[in-house]
Design a protein around this motif. Structure first.
Motif, PDB file in Angstrom:
ATOM      1  N   PHE A   1       6.529 -41.812  60.255  1.00 48.78           N
ATOM      2  CA  PHE A   1       6.519 -41.359  61.647  1.00 48.78           C
ATOM      3  C   PHE A   1       7.475 -40.172  61.841  1.00 48.78           C
ATOM      4  O   PHE A   1       8.286 -40.136  62.762  1.00 48.78           O
ATOM      5  CB  PHE A   1       6.877 -42.505  62.591  1.00 48.78           C
ATOM      6  CG  PHE A   1       5.913 -43.652  62.514  1.00 48.78           C
ATOM      7  CD1 PHE A   1       4.685 -43.607  63.163  1.00 48.78           C
ATOM      8  CD2 PHE A   1       6.223 -44.770  61.757  1.00 48.78           C
ATOM      9  CE1 PHE A   1       3.789 -44.660  63.072  1.00 48.78           C
ATOM     10  CE2 PHE A   1       5.334 -45.829  61.655  1.00 48.78           C
ATOM     11  CZ  PHE A   1       4.115 -45.775  62.313  1.00 48.78           C
ATOM     12  N   ARG A   2       7.347 -39.218  60.919  1.00 51.09           N
ATOM     13  CA  ARG A   2       8.188 -38.025  60.981  1.00 51.09           C
ATOM     14  C   ARG A   2       7.846 -37.229  62.227  1.00 51.09           C
ATOM     15  O   ARG A   2       6.680 -36.994  62.520  1.00 51.09           O
ATOM     16  CB  ARG A   2       7.937 -37.198  59.721  1.00 51.09           C
ATOM     17  CG  ARG A   2       8.801 -35.977  59.594  1.00 51.09           C
ATOM     18  CD  ARG A   2       8.392 -35.239  58.340  1.00 51.09           C
ATOM     19  NE  ARG A   2       9.250 -34.119  58.060  1.00 51.09           N
ATOM     20  CZ  ARG A   2       9.060 -33.289  57.064  1.00 51.09           C
ATOM     21  NH1 ARG A   2       8.025 -33.471  56.260  1.00 51.09           N
ATOM     22  NH2 ARG A   2       9.878 -32.290  56.864  1.00 51.09           N
ATOM     23  N   ASP A   3       8.864 -36.815  62.963  1.00 53.48           N
ATOM     24  CA  ASP A   3       8.689 -36.170  64.264  1.00 53.48           C
ATOM     25  C   ASP A   3       7.996 -37.155  65.212  1.00 53.48           C
ATOM     26  O   ASP A   3       6.802 -37.056  65.498  1.00 53.48           O
ATOM     27  CB  ASP A   3       7.884 -34.883  64.154  1.00 53.48           C
ATOM     28  CG  ASP A   3       8.554 -33.872  63.252  1.00 53.48           C
ATOM     29  OD1 ASP A   3       9.792 -33.813  63.268  1.00 53.48           O
ATOM     30  OD2 ASP A   3       7.841 -33.160  62.529  1.00 53.48           O
TER      31      ASP A   3
ATOM     32  N   LYS B   1      17.908 -36.418  51.391  1.00 53.19           N
ATOM     33  CA  LYS B   1      16.543 -35.882  51.435  1.00 53.19           C
ATOM     34  C   LYS B   1      16.452 -34.690  52.377  1.00 53.19           C
ATOM     35  O   LYS B   1      15.791 -33.691  52.079  1.00 53.19           O
ATOM     36  CB  LYS B   1      15.571 -36.979  51.866  1.00 53.19           C
ATOM     37  CG  LYS B   1      15.471 -38.142  50.888  1.00 53.19           C
ATOM     38  CD  LYS B   1      14.531 -39.222  51.402  1.00 53.19           C
ATOM     39  CE  LYS B   1      14.445 -40.387  50.437  1.00 53.19           C
ATOM     40  NZ  LYS B   1      13.568 -41.482  50.936  1.00 53.19           N
ATOM     41  N   ALA B   2      17.127 -34.784  53.530  1.00 54.86           N
ATOM     42  CA  ALA B   2      17.106 -33.675  54.486  1.00 54.86           C
ATOM     43  C   ALA B   2      17.781 -32.432  53.903  1.00 54.86           C
ATOM     44  O   ALA B   2      17.310 -31.305  54.091  1.00 54.86           O
ATOM     45  CB  ALA B   2      17.802 -34.097  55.779  1.00 54.86           C
ATOM     46  N   LEU B   3      18.882 -32.626  53.182  1.00 50.83           N
ATOM     47  CA  LEU B   3      19.568 -31.491  52.561  1.00 50.83           C
ATOM     48  C   LEU B   3      18.680 -30.805  51.530  1.00 50.83           C
ATOM     49  O   LEU B   3      18.615 -29.581  51.452  1.00 50.83           O
ATOM     50  CB  LEU B   3      20.866 -31.970  51.904  1.00 50.83           C
ATOM     51  CG  LEU B   3      22.044 -32.261  52.856  1.00 50.83           C
ATOM     52  CD1 LEU B   3      23.153 -32.999  52.124  1.00 50.83           C
ATOM     53  CD2 LEU B   3      22.593 -30.967  53.448  1.00 50.83           C
ATOM     54  N   LYS B   4      17.991 -31.607  50.706  1.00 50.27           N
ATOM     55  CA  LYS B   4      17.127 -31.026  49.691  1.00 50.27           C
ATOM     56  C   LYS B   4      15.959 -30.275  50.320  1.00 50.27           C
ATOM     57  O   LYS B   4      15.565 -29.217  49.839  1.00 50.27           O
ATOM     58  CB  LYS B   4      16.607 -32.118  48.764  1.00 50.27           C
ATOM     59  CG  LYS B   4      17.655 -32.670  47.837  1.00 50.27           C
ATOM     60  CD  LYS B   4      18.235 -31.610  46.923  1.00 50.27           C
ATOM     61  CE  LYS B   4      17.224 -31.108  45.929  1.00 50.27           C
ATOM     62  NZ  LYS B   4      17.834 -30.148  44.985  1.00 50.27           N
TER      63      LYS B   4
ATOM     64  N   SER C   1       2.565 -36.255  49.612  1.00 50.27           N
ATOM     65  CA  SER C   1       3.803 -36.603  48.904  1.00 50.27           C
ATOM     66  C   SER C   1       3.771 -38.080  48.523  1.00 50.27           C
ATOM     67  O   SER C   1       2.827 -38.534  47.887  1.00 50.27           O
ATOM     68  CB  SER C   1       5.015 -36.255  49.769  1.00 50.27           C
ATOM     69  OG  SER C   1       6.215 -36.445  49.046  1.00 50.27           O
ATOM     70  N   THR C   2       4.781 -38.862  48.953  1.00 51.75           N
ATOM     71  CA  THR C   2       4.850 -40.276  48.560  1.00 51.75           C
ATOM     72  C   THR C   2       4.162 -41.204  49.557  1.00 51.75           C
ATOM     73  O   THR C   2       4.377 -42.418  49.514  1.00 51.75           O
ATOM     74  CB  THR C   2       6.317 -40.701  48.386  1.00 51.75           C
ATOM     75  OG1 THR C   2       7.092 -40.273  49.509  1.00 51.75           O
ATOM     76  CG2 THR C   2       6.899 -40.084  47.134  1.00 51.75           C
TER      77      THR C   2
ATOM     78  N   VAL D   1       9.457 -34.075  50.297  1.00 51.56           N
ATOM     79  CA  VAL D   1      10.304 -34.836  51.215  1.00 51.56           C
ATOM     80  C   VAL D   1       9.494 -35.200  52.445  1.00 51.56           C
ATOM     81  O   VAL D   1       8.913 -34.341  53.092  1.00 51.56           O
ATOM     82  CB  VAL D   1      11.553 -34.017  51.623  1.00 51.56           C
ATOM     83  CG1 VAL D   1      12.402 -34.820  52.584  1.00 51.56           C
ATOM     84  CG2 VAL D   1      12.353 -33.633  50.393  1.00 51.56           C
ATOM     85  N   THR D   2       9.437 -36.464  52.775  1.00 49.67           N
ATOM     86  CA  THR D   2       8.739 -36.919  53.974  1.00 49.67           C
ATOM     87  C   THR D   2       9.301 -38.271  54.380  1.00 49.67           C
ATOM     88  O   THR D   2      10.155 -38.826  53.689  1.00 49.67           O
ATOM     89  CB  THR D   2       7.223 -37.030  53.715  1.00 49.67           C
ATOM     90  OG1 THR D   2       6.569 -37.373  54.937  1.00 49.67           O
ATOM     91  CG2 THR D   2       6.939 -38.084  52.656  1.00 49.67           C
TER      92      THR D   2
END
Length: 1013
Positions: free
Chosen positions: A283-285, A144-147, A319-320, A279-280
């Motif tokens: 608790f991102r960041d 996911k990070a690569l995309k 997103s999702t 892409v998510t």
């Protein structure tokens, strides 16, 4: 160490993740990958910390590229393979590989995810991630990070992998560009890197005047497919992703790609998904969420409670749904911790309807456990097959809807708007439009949360920046900012503006705005004023939502303080009993209720008699679950001459009604109390049992989960070790077969005995002397019979076993075959002597035959010399010796000719290549000596001697064959010596010729022919 030159620097960086079953996949991949692609390959595996990997040695047989075990700060070079060491996590930065120690007692390590994220962060579109065979889901989050960074993702076909856990999990993300077998990946990489857009050799005819038109047509196709106008997205982002799809599909221009989109709905869907970049994660960041939890959440909750309103949050571009649910958890934690009563409504919207559908279910894969801490995971998530689901109470607090920020109108009165990492993909004009919409949506002092690379632009003056690092802003201006007009053609005909069902506002008492000002509206207003009695419309909670006519005399005056629109708080004191009774009966019986002669004081000491009616109004069918109920509370002052409808009305006796009402309520209360007590007792008992069982299950589940994770990690490591051992065993088996072939080729019998002198292994040749079968392995050697005339064999073997000495004896078999028996102690790989024995048996009949012949000749010579009357005259320096060389090999002919010519003797050499030539030569002239090859065209030297018949010329036999191929009767046919071609020298050849000539003379003396010639 100096930095690599520009030629040595890789053009791309390929991260390869593999686990159980990965050795075979890696071998297939590199065996089919050229060694001059100009990229660097970094292999990340699950390795056992206690095992030294043999991977470099095993992979070197399948690739000519240099293979290197990574150390800290290893510099990357093109066309090299780098292997991660065990007990380490690896990251990449500035063309170097950096190692960190694995933290013990943490969740199972995910080294592939760790490296892929670093690769995406540092090399973006120059990064390629490959997921090969393995168990679990390591690599999924890295994909996911690569995309998100614009990199390429290749996944091994799950059905082609030994273990499909990792490949299947990566494929299920929907972000895999290619799904191929391991052997096909190399060729696809070469095509990808050689494509003009990737190699930097863009075709000259790629950019032309028609490009903009082609882009417009592509955008038109995308809009029909997804209802999204991607022309408002940044041109560089769109172009880069279209070029990458061109490279993957091996196309050379926009026109070709446009034709592919017309022919392939699948490719159209893939391009749309790539451009949306959905892409998510939860608790991102994390640092930003910690800031929100400490600073923003308390202030928002307190503000909403002070206004006595629900807290409204809008997550734009959800997103999702991970971020929307993360915020819901954050607010729920604070409200429960502070024991507050505050309702939170979260509106989560996205332009991708598929993402919204996925978010609404709240189902997520197992890898979220690495984003959500164990406490939250246990409290707010429920285990499901293959993953987790958000608990129902959290899901109910979030409303998902399809919404296009560029086209659809915004929400209003929002306390917090989050729009993170969405604006960066829009053009500047679109960014301004979206920011204006977000400004409009926020209430005064509301918060706006953007992504780390986004800013407020022209609206900066209308916001205070609370945290520059976290990009958190607070609205400080109520100035009206126009949202901006939409470009023509943006809104599709017939498309709903927002697929969201909004709850009605609680601020009732507000008359609806007329939809038009035409004549019909004026007539309706007049009719309502003239003929509709004074009434109040109530909802199912008895809250007033609308008023018709003048009801001021029937309600209480509005005082200072908090205002409630519940009818029980609004109605005049004189009417409260009648109204509450009527509403109770209407709700219970679901029918209209009519009261007459209800007394109402006018405040001046006079009483009025009024009629009271409660009308039951239900929308939809009676049994419909979505039907709503309303009540119309109607008031009418009685006139003296007014006639009432006695069929439905009831004279209201306040005292009697009060007593009856009280009795009904008391009876119902007693019944409810009894039922409640029974329910409470049953609930307490059940709750205690469930709590006990739940605690036991939780404890057992934690232990099982921990054990399962450990076992899975150990299993992967063991499988990797086992794969390498199997490969090594295969090599050893091959080497062992080669060794067996060499031993068998020597025609030597060998028997291996262990320390107890039991048979461990033997060669087939040993069966000629010792009676051995395969079933005899493991049996004591002294149980075996043999044909050797060697009675001390067992004793000698025991002696060598004890002393470590080497014993060698020449013995005969029962058929008089000479055998050399050697008994040696067994030496291991370190050179140390063990108590095992190696027994070798070599046939030495040929040597004995030659020795016997020589002894016989020597004896005859001695007899002639010692007993003869005249001394034997031997001419060692004889000149002009006539030699016939019968040899079919030109190389050997020239070799022997050179040997004779270099000896200093005078030889007259006649060369013959076939038996026929030799027979002819012998018939035409005489020779002093014959040099005869054993194997000849059409036969052997035996055939030559047979055709010559009786003769007196001595011969010397030469051959490269072993003794068993020769015929012992040759000496009796005039062949005096045997020479091995492989050991032949000029000196040996001359000496053998002298010996044959001298023996011939001796033979002539013996035969009575005399010594003189």
């Amino acid at each position: 160490m100096s930095s690599p030159s520009e030629e040595q620097q890789p053009t791309h960086y390929i991260g390869i993740g593999a686990s159980a079953g990965g050795l075979e996949a890696l071998q297939d991949l590199f065996a089919n990958t050229p060694s001059d692609t100009g990229v660097a390959y970094i292999v990340v595996q699950h390795l056992s910390p206690d095992y030294k990997s043999m991977m470099p040695e095993l992979l070197s047989r399948h690739s000519t590229m240099p293979i290197q075990q990574v150390t800290d700060s290893t510099e990357l070079l093109a066309d090299h393979i780098y292997l991660m060491p065990p007990r380490k996590n690896m990251m990449i930065a500035d063309g170097k590989l950096l190692l960190t120690d694995v933290v013990p007692d943490n969740p199972p390590p995910m080294p592939i995810d760790f490296f892929f994220k670093s690769l995406a962060q540092n090399y973006a579109h120059r990064a390629v991630g490959i997921v090969l065979s393995g168990t679990g889901s390591d690599g999924t989050r890295g994909v996911k990070a690569l995309k998100e960074a614009g990199g390429m993702v290749i996944v091994q076909e799950p059905d082609n992998a030994k273990f499909d856990g990792m490949p299947r999990s990566a494929v299920n993300t929907g972000f895999a560009d290619l799904v191929l077998s391991a052997s096909e990946i190399g060729a696809s990489l070469v095509k990808y890197f050689q494509h003009p857009f990737i190699a930097g050799n863009t075709p000259k005819d790629y950019e032309n005047d028609d490009d903009n038109q082609v882009y417009d047509e592509i955008f038109s196709l995308l809009k029909k497919q997804s209802s999204i106008n991607f022309s408002q997205y940044k041109a560089s982002t769109v172009a880069r992703r279209i070029e990458r799809r061109l490279s993957i599909n091996q196309l050379n221009g926009l026109n070709a790609y446009h034709r592919l989109l017309l022919e392939s709905p699948k490719e159209l869907h893939t391009l749309s998904k790539e451009l949306l970049i959905g892409v998510t994660r939860f608790f991102r960041d994390e640092a930003m969420f910690d800031y929100m939890q400490g600073k923003v959440v308390p202030e928002l909750v307190k503000g909403a409670m002070a206004r006595d309103q629900s807290l409204r949050i809008w997550v734009a571009g959800c997103s999702t749904g991970e971020e929307a649910y993360s915020l819901a958890i954050l607010f729920k934690e604070y409200i429960e911790k502070e024991d507050l009563d505050c309702k939170v409504s979260i509106f989560a919207t996205d332009v991708d309807s598929n993402a919204i559908a996925e978010a609404s279910t709240g189902l997520y894969a197992e890898d979220i456990q690495f984003d959500v801490n164990p406490e939250r995971l246990e409290k707010y998530f429920e285990p499901r097959p293959g993953g987790f689901q958000i608990m129902r109470s959290i899901r109910e607090s979030v409303i998902f809807a399809t919404h296009n920020m560029l086209e659809d109108p915004p929400f209003s009165n929002i306390d917090l708007v989050t729009c993170r990492n969405v604006l960066i993909y829009f053009q500047q004009g679109a960014q301004k439009r979206v920011l204006s919409s977000l400004f409009f949506a926020l209430r005064y002092k509301g918060f706006l949360w953007l992504g780390p690379s986004e800013s407020m632009g022209d609206l900066k003056s209308h916001f205070d920046q609370l945290s520059e690092r976290n990009k958190l802003f607070q609205k400080v201006s109520n100035q009206r900012v126009p949202i901006g007009t939409h470009p023509p053609g943006l809104t599709l005909p017939g498309r709903p503006t927002a697929q969201l069902t909004m709850q009605p506002f609680s601020s009732s008492m507000r008359s609806p705005k007329p939809v038009a000002n035409g004549p019909l509206s004026i007539v309706q207003d007049r009719l309502l004023r003239e003929f509709v009695p004074s009434c109040i419309v109530l909802n199912e909670n008895f809250d007033a939502v609308h008023v018709y006519g003048d009801v001021a005399q029937f309600v209480r005056p509005i005082g200072a303080g908090k205002i409630s629109n519940n009818i029980n708080d609004m109605i005049h004191e004189d009417l409260s009993v009648a109204v509450s009774t009527a509403l109770y009966r209407c709700e219970k019986c679901q029918e209209d209720i009519f009261y007459t002669d209800v007394t109402l004081s006018d405040g001046e000491g006079k009483n009025k008699s009024i009629d009271l009616a409660v009308l039951y109004v239900r929308s939809g069918e009676r049994d419909s679950p979505v039907a709503t109920v309303s009540y119309v509370l109607q008031f009418q002052v009685n006139q003296v001459d007014q006639e009432s409808d006695e069929r439905y009305s009831t004279t209201f006796d306040a005292a009697e009604s009060s007593r009856q009402r009280i009795m009904d309520l008391e009876a119902e209360l007693v019944k409810k109390q009894e039922h409640l007590q029974v329910t409470i007792e049953e609930l307490e008992t059940t709750n205690e049992e469930l709590q006990s069982a739940n605690e036991e299950l939780m404890s057992a589940n934690e232990e099982l989960q921990s054990t399962n994770e450990e076992l899975q990690s150990v299993n992967e490591e063991l499988y990797t070790v086992n794969s390498e051992y199997q490969e090594k065993i295969s090599q050893l088996t091959e080497l062992n077969d080669d060794l067996d072939s060499v031993i068998n080729a020597t025609n030597i019998g060998i028997v291996f005995l262990d320390e107890s002198l039991a048979i461990r292994k033997f060669t087939a040749v040993a069966n000629q002397y010792i009676h051995l079968r395969e079933t005899d392995i493991g049996r004591p050697f002294h149980h075996q019979s043999h044909d050797l005339k060697y009675d001390e064999l067992i004793n000698d073997i025991a002696h060598v076993s004890n002393s470590g000495e080497v014993l060698e004896k020449a013995v005969y078999t029962k058929d008089e075959t000479a055998v050399l028996v050697r008994i040696l102690p067994y030496r291991n790989s370190g050179g140390r002597i063990s108590r095992g024995i190696v027994l070798t048996l070599t046939n030495i009949s040929r040597q004995r035959f030659v020795e016997a012949a020589l002894e016989k000749a020597q004896s005859q010579l001695r007899s002639v010399v010692l007993e003869g009357s005249e001394p034997l005259a031997l001419e060692r320096n004889r000149k002009g010796i006539r030699v016939m060389l019968l040899e079919d090999d030109d190389v050997d002919q020239q070799r022997m000719k050179r040997m004779l010519q270099s000896s200093g003797r005078d030889y007259e050499i006649t060369l013959c290549s076939t038996i026929d030539e030799a027979v002819t030569c012998v018939g035409n002239q005489e020779f002093d000596i014959w040099l005869l090859d054993y194997r000849l065209p059409g036969g052997t030297v035996g055939d030559f001697l047979e055709r010559i018949g009786e003769h007196s010329t001595p011969g010397i036999l030469m051959s490269g064959y072993v003794e068993t191929d020769l015929e012992p009767g040759f000496l009796e046919a005039g062949v005096y010596d045997f020479l091995n071609k492989d050991e032949l020298t000029a000196e040996l050849l001359v000496r053998s010729i002298d010996f044959a000539l001298e023996r011939k003379k001796v033979q002539r003396v013996i035969d009575g022919e005399g010594l003189t010639d």
